[in-house]
Design a protein around this motif. Structure first.
Motif, short mmCIF file in Angstrom:
data_model
loop_
_atom_site.label_atom_id
_atom_site.label_comp_id
_atom_site.label_asym_id
_atom_site.label_seq_id
_atom_site.Cartn_x
_atom_site.Cartn_y
_atom_site.Cartn_z
N ARG A 243 0.83 -1.16 -0.10
CA ARG A 243 0.28 -0.15 0.04
C ARG A 243 0.76 1.41 -0.05
NH1 ARG A 243 -2.27 -1.22 5.65
NH2 ARG A 243 -0.31 -2.53 5.46
N ILE A 244 0.32 2.30 -0.54
CA ILE A 244 0.91 3.47 -0.62
C ILE A 244 -0.07 4.83 0.15
CG2 ILE A 244 1.92 5.61 -2.05
CD1 ILE A 244 2.64 3.20 -3.94
N ALA A 245 0.67 5.35 1.07
CA ALA A 245 -0.05 6.64 1.65
C ALA A 245 0.19 7.65 0.91
CB ALA A 245 0.14 6.62 3.22
N PHE A 246 -0.64 8.55 0.64
CA PHE A 246 -0.19 9.72 -0.24
C PHE A 246 -1.35 11.01 0.16
CE2 PHE A 246 -3.54 7.36 -2.33
CZ PHE A 246 -4.26 8.41 -3.18
N LYS A 247 -0.97 12.09 -0.42
CA LYS A 247 -1.92 13.13 -0.22
C LYS A 247 -2.63 13.20 -1.55
CE LYS A 247 1.23 17.08 -1.17
NZ LYS A 247 1.59 18.40 -0.85
N GLN A 248 -3.91 13.30 -1.67
CA GLN A 248 -4.68 13.23 -2.82
C GLN A 248 -5.39 14.68 -3.12
OE1 GLN A 248 -8.34 10.76 -2.73
NE2 GLN A 248 -7.89 10.25 -4.91
N LEU A 260 -5.58 13.01 2.94
CA LEU A 260 -4.57 11.84 3.41
C LEU A 260 -5.36 10.48 2.99
CD1 LEU A 260 -2.04 10.77 4.44
CD2 LEU A 260 -2.77 10.75 6.49
N SER A 261 -4.74 9.80 1.99
CA SER A 261 -5.36 8.62 1.37
C SER A 261 -4.34 7.33 1.23
CB SER A 261 -6.10 8.75 0.11
OG SER A 261 -7.01 9.91 -0.01
N VAL A 262 -5.09 6.13 1.23
CA VAL A 262 -4.01 4.88 0.96
C VAL A 262 -4.33 4.31 -0.49
CG1 VAL A 262 -3.41 3.04 2.03
CG2 VAL A 262 -3.85 4.99 3.72
N LEU A 263 -3.36 4.15 -1.08
CA LEU A 263 -3.59 2.94 -2.51
C LEU A 263 -3.18 1.93 -2.21
CD1 LEU A 263 -4.02 3.24 -5.67
CD2 LEU A 263 -1.48 3.81 -5.73
N ASP A 264 -4.05 1.09 -2.52
CA ASP A 264 -3.70 -0.43 -2.66
C ASP A 264 -2.88 -0.65 -4.05
OD1 ASP A 264 -4.48 -3.55 -3.91
OD2 ASP A 264 -4.40 -3.42 -1.76
N VAL A 265 -1.64 -1.17 -4.06
CA VAL A 265 -0.86 -1.38 -5.24
C VAL A 265 -1.42 -2.01 -6.30
CG1 VAL A 265 1.47 -1.74 -6.05
CG2 VAL A 265 1.28 -0.47 -3.89
N ALA A 266 -1.82 -3.38 -5.64
CA ALA A 266 -2.26 -4.28 -6.65
C ALA A 266 -3.46 -3.81 -7.46
CB ALA A 266 -2.44 -5.53 -5.90
N SER A 267 -4.78 -3.32 -6.64
CA SER A 267 -5.79 -2.96 -7.34
C SER A 267 -5.86 -1.49 -7.86
CB SER A 267 -6.90 -3.65 -6.25
OG SER A 267 -6.84 -2.42 -5.20
N VAL A 307 -3.50 8.37 12.25
CA VAL A 307 -4.87 8.16 11.88
C VAL A 307 -4.50 6.62 11.35
CG1 VAL A 307 -4.78 8.70 9.55
CG2 VAL A 307 -6.88 8.88 10.78
N PRO A 308 -5.65 5.84 11.47
CA PRO A 308 -5.66 4.45 10.83
C PRO A 308 -5.58 4.46 9.44
CG PRO A 308 -7.31 4.47 12.67
CD PRO A 308 -6.94 5.87 12.42
N ALA A 309 -4.75 3.53 8.54
CA ALA A 309 -4.69 3.45 7.18
C ALA A 309 -6.03 3.20 6.67
CB ALA A 309 -3.33 2.83 6.89
N ASP A 310 -6.60 2.21 7.33
CA ASP A 310 -7.91 1.62 6.36
C ASP A 310 -9.23 2.35 6.71
OD1 ASP A 310 -8.86 1.69 9.05
OD2 ASP A 310 -8.82 -0.62 9.31
#
Length: 330
Positions: A243-248, A260-267, A307-310
């Motif tokens: 996963r990648i945390a990032f600012k969107q 602040l968001s999280v990207l699932d690398v596979a999907s 903050v939790p990542a999920d």
């Protein structure tokens, strides 16, 4: 009290340059304050700051490197005499972006005892810093001025150093770019916010060009980067690399702030976190489930939040009066 929403104030890099320039001026104005022993300030305590892996968090407190217990991050902290604007550490290696003079800056590679291992000048205002999980590679981003192709008169430079061999990438603009599967060249290409994979070859970063911002995956050996997804800034790869945390940017417009968001690398699926304040930072993973990042109060004071990542839970104040968090756990 929650920090202010700073979407408009931090909406463009030009504003950030002004703010960082203010920081530089602040270093000059506060030169006398540097003489005060850092350990005497606030909740600071005596002791030795080390980058040796362990259950601690590294931060910056009053412009000095400091560490706190991971089990009591809001409690007493140990503060060093080492000054930095940005810091990160992994596997006993640290990178410190620090002022040299009032208007010049340096990258300093630190060993576990905070001794300078390598030091060199960088041509701009410090912005981001990262170390690979093994401690072998360090990366930095600075703002620079004078590029004629930019409407604001500034751009970024992102470099990478192999601390083992001394090989340096002065700017990622030297790399071959693959955009949407095709070779791409444009004078306005800029990079920032490197995060490293565990293999000491792959990395992720942000690339901007033609008014758009992309997540790119880089290959150090091949000297290439390829675009993966739009509207991803300041990536931070999770410990397991999935996963990648990032600012969107909200509505893909940085003038509206960032989520602040999280990207699932596979999907390539994006999950927004429960943090609704505009986060202009490269978040750090405290563990597989938790993100840490800096927010500033109205008076400019930095605080580290978590903050939790999920997407569940709620933001929590982690370390008051601190910034640039970096986990030191093995």
């Amino acid at each position: 009290m929650r920090p202010m929403s700073n979407g408009v104030r931090f909406g463009v890099l030009g504003v950030a340059v002004v703010l960082l320039a203010g920081v530089a001026a602040g270093y000059t104005a506060l030169a006398a304050d540097r003489a005060a022993p850092p350990a005497a300030k606030g909740s600071a305590t005596g002791g030795t700051v080390t980058l040796t892996p362990g259950p601690r968090l590294l931060t910056i407190t009053d412009r000095h490197l400091a560490s706190v217990s991971a089990s009591d991050p809001g409690g007493p902290r140990t503060v060093s005499t080492v000054e930095c604007l940005r810091v990160y550490a992994a596997a006993g290696t640290g990178i410190c972006l620090r002022p040299d003079t009032a208007w010049t800056y340096q990258v300093v590679v630190l060993d576990a005892d905070l001794r300078p291992h390598q030091t060199f000048a960088v041509p701009g205002l410090p912005n981001r810093a990262r170390v690979s999980p093994s401690g072998r590679f360090v990366a930095w981003t600075v703002f620079v001025g004078g590029d004629s192709y930019t409407s604001s008169g500034f751009s970024t430079r992102t470099g990478i150093l192999d601390t083992r061999t001394g090989t340096t990438v002065n700017t990622l603009e030297e790399f071959t770019v693959i955009r949407d599967g095709k070779p791409y060249r444009n004078v306005d290409v800029n990079f920032w916010g490197v995060t490293f994979a565990a293999d000491d070859n792959r990395f992720y970063a942000t690339m901007s060009t033609a008014g758009r911002r992309y997540l790119v995956r880089g290959d150090l050996a091949a000297r290439t980067v390829e675009t993966l997804k739009d509207n991803v800034e300041c990536p931070s790869l999770s410990p397991d690399g999935t996963r990648i945390a990032f600012k969107q940017a909200i509505d893909a417009d940085p003038m509206k702030g960032w989520r602040l968001s999280v990207l699932d690398v596979a999907s390539m699926r994006v999950t927004q976190t429960a943090e609704h304040a505009s986060v202009d930072d490269q978040a750090a993973w405290l563990d597989a489930a938790t993100l840490a990042y800096t927010l500033r109060q109205d008076d400019g004071r930095p605080d580290v939040w978590t903050v939790p990542a999920d997407g569940t839970g709620a933001p929590q104040l982690l370390i008051p009066g601190a910034e640039s968090p970096s986990p030191l756990a093995a």
